[in-house]
Design an enzyme around this catalytic site. Sequence first.
Site, PDB file in Angstrom:
ATOM      1  N   ARG A  15       0.839  -1.192   0.000  1.00 59.74           N
ATOM      2  CA  ARG A  15       0.000   0.000   0.000  1.00 59.74           C
ATOM      3  C   ARG A  15       0.882   1.253   0.000  1.00 59.74           C
ATOM      4  O   ARG A  15       2.067   1.198   0.297  1.00 59.74           O
ATOM      5  CB  ARG A  15      -0.927   0.000   1.220  1.00 59.74           C
ATOM      6  CG  ARG A  15      -2.031  -1.025   1.156  1.00 59.74           C
ATOM      7  CD  ARG A  15      -2.848  -1.084   2.442  1.00 59.74           C
ATOM      8  NE  ARG A  15      -2.101  -1.680   3.547  1.00 59.74           N
ATOM      9  CZ  ARG A  15      -2.587  -1.839   4.778  1.00 59.74           C
ATOM     10  NH1 ARG A  15      -3.818  -1.425   5.065  1.00 59.74           N
ATOM     11  NH2 ARG A  15      -1.862  -2.409   5.720  1.00 59.74           N
ATOM     12  N   LYS A  75       1.353   1.981   7.240  1.00 58.45           N
ATOM     13  CA  LYS A  75       1.627   1.192   8.438  1.00 58.45           C
ATOM     14  C   LYS A  75       2.463   1.980   9.439  1.00 58.45           C
ATOM     15  O   LYS A  75       3.066   3.013   9.123  1.00 58.45           O
ATOM     16  CB  LYS A  75       2.349  -0.104   8.066  1.00 58.45           C
ATOM     17  CG  LYS A  75       1.448  -1.117   7.365  1.00 58.45           C
ATOM     18  CD  LYS A  75       0.183  -1.421   8.153  1.00 58.45           C
ATOM     19  CE  LYS A  75       0.438  -2.149   9.452  1.00 58.45           C
ATOM     20  NZ  LYS A  75      -0.805  -2.374  10.242  1.00 58.45           N
ATOM     21  N   TYR A  94      -1.352   4.767  10.373  1.00 55.40           N
ATOM     22  CA  TYR A  94      -1.774   3.838  11.417  1.00 55.40           C
ATOM     23  C   TYR A  94      -0.621   3.652  12.393  1.00 55.40           C
ATOM     24  O   TYR A  94       0.539   3.508  11.977  1.00 55.40           O
ATOM     25  CB  TYR A  94      -2.141   2.467  10.821  1.00 55.40           C
ATOM     26  CG  TYR A  94      -3.442   2.440  10.068  1.00 55.40           C
ATOM     27  CD1 TYR A  94      -4.656   2.664  10.720  1.00 55.40           C
ATOM     28  CD2 TYR A  94      -3.468   2.187   8.701  1.00 55.40           C
ATOM     29  CE1 TYR A  94      -5.852   2.645  10.022  1.00 55.40           C
ATOM     30  CE2 TYR A  94      -4.667   2.166   7.992  1.00 55.40           C
ATOM     31  CZ  TYR A  94      -5.858   2.396   8.665  1.00 55.40           C
ATOM     32  OH  TYR A  94      -7.038   2.376   7.968  1.00 55.40           O
ATOM     33  N   HIS A  96      -1.313   1.946  16.037  1.00 51.05           N
ATOM     34  CA  HIS A  96      -1.595   0.784  16.888  1.00 51.05           C
ATOM     35  C   HIS A  96      -0.560   0.686  18.020  1.00 51.05           C
ATOM     36  O   HIS A  96       0.132  -0.318  18.184  1.00 51.05           O
ATOM     37  CB  HIS A  96      -1.613  -0.506  16.057  1.00 51.05           C
ATOM     38  CG  HIS A  96      -2.650  -0.518  14.972  1.00 51.05           C
ATOM     39  ND1 HIS A  96      -4.009  -0.571  15.241  1.00 51.05           N
ATOM     40  CD2 HIS A  96      -2.531  -0.460  13.619  1.00 51.05           C
ATOM     41  CE1 HIS A  96      -4.678  -0.561  14.097  1.00 51.05           C
ATOM     42  NE2 HIS A  96      -3.812  -0.492  13.105  1.00 51.05           N
ATOM     43  N   GLU A 118      -6.269   5.232  13.245  1.00 51.35           N
ATOM     44  CA  GLU A 118      -7.251   4.350  13.894  1.00 51.35           C
ATOM     45  C   GLU A 118      -7.974   4.990  15.071  1.00 51.35           C
ATOM     46  O   GLU A 118      -8.934   4.407  15.587  1.00 51.35           O
ATOM     47  CB  GLU A 118      -6.593   3.039  14.337  1.00 51.35           C
ATOM     48  CG  GLU A 118      -5.675   3.139  15.549  1.00 51.35           C
ATOM     49  CD  GLU A 118      -4.246   3.474  15.198  1.00 51.35           C
ATOM     50  OE1 GLU A 118      -3.383   3.381  16.089  1.00 51.35           O
ATOM     51  OE2 GLU A 118      -3.975   3.849  14.027  1.00 51.35           O
ATOM     52  N   SER A 134     -10.959  -2.073   7.975  1.00 50.75           N
ATOM     53  CA  SER A 134     -11.726  -3.087   8.698  1.00 50.75           C
ATOM     54  C   SER A 134     -12.677  -3.807   7.755  1.00 50.75           C
ATOM     55  O   SER A 134     -12.908  -5.014   7.884  1.00 50.75           O
ATOM     56  CB  SER A 134     -12.504  -2.445   9.852  1.00 50.75           C
ATOM     57  OG  SER A 134     -11.626  -1.922  10.827  1.00 50.75           O
ATOM     58  N   ASP A 198     -21.845 -10.284  20.285  1.00 56.47           N
ATOM     59  CA  ASP A 198     -21.498  -8.902  20.601  1.00 56.47           C
ATOM     60  C   ASP A 198     -22.123  -8.541  21.947  1.00 56.47           C
ATOM     61  O   ASP A 198     -23.129  -9.144  22.353  1.00 56.47           O
ATOM     62  CB  ASP A 198     -22.008  -7.948  19.515  1.00 56.47           C
ATOM     63  CG  ASP A 198     -21.292  -6.605  19.536  1.00 56.47           C
ATOM     64  OD1 ASP A 198     -20.390  -6.408  18.692  1.00 56.47           O
ATOM     65  OD2 ASP A 198     -21.598  -5.769  20.402  1.00 56.47           O
ATOM     66  N   SER A 220     -22.927 -11.607  23.941  1.00 53.71           N
ATOM     67  CA  SER A 220     -21.602 -12.119  24.299  1.00 53.71           C
ATOM     68  C   SER A 220     -21.409 -12.173  25.815  1.00 53.71           C
ATOM     69  O   SER A 220     -21.414 -11.141  26.489  1.00 53.71           O
ATOM     70  CB  SER A 220     -20.515 -11.248  23.662  1.00 53.71           C
ATOM     71  OG  SER A 220     -19.244 -11.776  23.942  1.00 53.71           O
ATOM     72  N   LEU A 240     -12.842  -4.806  19.013  1.00 53.28           N
ATOM     73  CA  LEU A 240     -12.027  -3.596  19.026  1.00 53.28           C
ATOM     74  C   LEU A 240     -12.414  -2.718  20.206  1.00 53.28           C
ATOM     75  O   LEU A 240     -13.584  -2.432  20.421  1.00 53.28           O
ATOM     76  CB  LEU A 240     -12.237  -2.802  17.728  1.00 53.28           C
ATOM     77  CG  LEU A 240     -11.540  -1.435  17.681  1.00 53.28           C
ATOM     78  CD1 LEU A 240     -10.036  -1.611  17.558  1.00 53.28           C
ATOM     79  CD2 LEU A 240     -12.073  -0.584  16.540  1.00 53.28           C
ATOM     80  N   VAL A 267      -8.269 -11.065  13.553  1.00 51.82           N
ATOM     81  CA  VAL A 267      -8.163  -9.759  12.903  1.00 51.82           C
ATOM     82  C   VAL A 267      -7.737  -8.681  13.905  1.00 51.82           C
ATOM     83  O   VAL A 267      -7.156  -7.656  13.528  1.00 51.82           O
ATOM     84  CB  VAL A 267      -9.500  -9.377  12.229  1.00 51.82           C
ATOM     85  CG1 VAL A 267      -9.372  -8.058  11.458  1.00 51.82           C
ATOM     86  CG2 VAL A 267      -9.962 -10.480  11.283  1.00 51.82           C
ATOM     87  N   ALA A 268      -7.963  -8.926  15.184  1.00 46.20           N
ATOM     88  CA  ALA A 268      -7.606  -7.960  16.230  1.00 46.20           C
ATOM     89  C   ALA A 268      -6.114  -7.958  16.545  1.00 46.20           C
ATOM     90  O   ALA A 268      -5.680  -7.268  17.470  1.00 46.20           O
ATOM     91  CB  ALA A 268      -8.401  -8.267  17.507  1.00 46.20           C
ATOM     92  N   ASP A 270      -3.631  -6.529  15.251  1.00 48.61           N
ATOM     93  CA  ASP A 270      -2.999  -5.201  15.233  1.00 48.61           C
ATOM     94  C   ASP A 270      -3.017  -4.561  16.612  1.00 48.61           C
ATOM     95  O   ASP A 270      -2.164  -3.724  16.926  1.00 48.61           O
ATOM     96  CB  ASP A 270      -3.712  -4.274  14.247  1.00 48.61           C
ATOM     97  CG  ASP A 270      -3.177  -4.419  12.830  1.00 48.61           C
ATOM     98  OD1 ASP A 270      -1.966  -4.615  12.678  1.00 48.61           O
ATOM     99  OD2 ASP A 270      -3.972  -4.333  11.890  1.00 48.61           O
ATOM    100  N   MET A 301      -3.362  -7.510   7.187  1.00 43.06           N
ATOM    101  CA  MET A 301      -4.153  -8.284   6.219  1.00 43.06           C
ATOM    102  C   MET A 301      -4.510  -7.511   4.953  1.00 43.06           C
ATOM    103  O   MET A 301      -4.363  -8.025   3.840  1.00 43.06           O
ATOM    104  CB  MET A 301      -5.430  -8.816   6.887  1.00 43.06           C
ATOM    105  CG  MET A 301      -5.208  -9.965   7.843  1.00 43.06           C
ATOM    106  SD  MET A 301      -6.735 -10.485   8.653  1.00 43.06           S
ATOM    107  CE  MET A 301      -7.660 -11.138   7.263  1.00 43.06           C
TER     108      MET A 301
END
Length: 372
Positions: A15, A75, A94, A96, A118, A134, A198, A220, A240, A267-268, A270, A301
């Site tokens: 990217r 990144k 980003y 993180h 983010e 996302s 959730d 959840s 998240l 996926v979490a 990061d 990803m």
Amino acid sequence: MRIGAPKEIKNHEYRVGLTPAAVRELTAREHDVYVEAKAGDAIGLTDEMYARAGAKLLPDAEEVFAAADMIVKVKEPQPVEIAQLKPGQTLFTYLHLAPDPEQTKGLLASGATAIAYETVTDARGGLPLLAPMSEVAGRMSIQAGAHCLEIAQGGRGMLLGGVPGVPSAKVVILGGGVVGTNAARMAMGLEAHVIVLDVSLHRLNELDLQFGARLHTLFSTIDAIEDQVVSADLVIGGVLLPGAAAPKLITEKMVKQMKKGSVVVDVAIDQGGCAETSHATTHADPTYRVHDVVHYCVANMPGAVARTSTLALNNATLPFTLALADQGAEKAMRANAHLRAGLNVYKGALTYKAVAEAQKLPFKSAETVLGL
């Protein structure tokens, strides 16, 4: 303002922070834009396209960092990039930071101002610069998970949607936000049996109205997570907490109880990952096994579909990039509370509370350091 876009150097990251279209918007406003040569080559954004848009092409990242008042990336900066940041320079990318104390330490020492995509907010309470990636990651998680379920990849040898007379795979998605919604959409499209968990009943109701009886929703709780995860063929970790480390919802005990060859796509990752057994991987070596469960934990990803991701990201970031360039970082953040929410590091001060709490470091609010 002088704006720089270096080539990304993270593993298999293609990217780029600025597209030629974004460069043209900036140069039309009489800003100088410096792009590292071949920054977008891999995804068909050629040096000629950048030159036509008005960018000045520089041979290496060192020259881009030296020339620019603001660096626009994708990144988080790698150590060699952090070393090139200057006091007073603005970094827009980003970050993180919560699970990455070394990066935090480096950015604090640099004296630069670091604004994280983010944690920028919008009027609806969303995260507009995180949402495009996302969406991509949520959709990709099913693609990756389906591949990992193949027996050659260490999986159970299951087709996600089954065939007539053979049950489809059970896909459990933790989190009904942007990642979870897009993952559910893809999984249902492949005719899997999909369950989303959730903690927000409001969100579960929205998902129910959006997808109807094809999607199963659960509130959840620890019990619900445990019951669903251990019986799943594919688990998607899409939780998240904005700017903070991800909660560890999947324990190692649960992983031990999962079926041999089942798959976790975290996926979490990061933000540190939502499984106790997760650690970050790369596109070059994306998976590993713990207790006979395949873990896919690639930290970037969307980089695998870098052209789509770059275009989607620039659509979201461009208005903020223009504001920072036109007004200067400090004035722009004073004027816009949503952009100000993105401020994580300011001239040696840590300005995002969730990161400070995660790393037990001193904290100053963005309003304090900006004199509001």
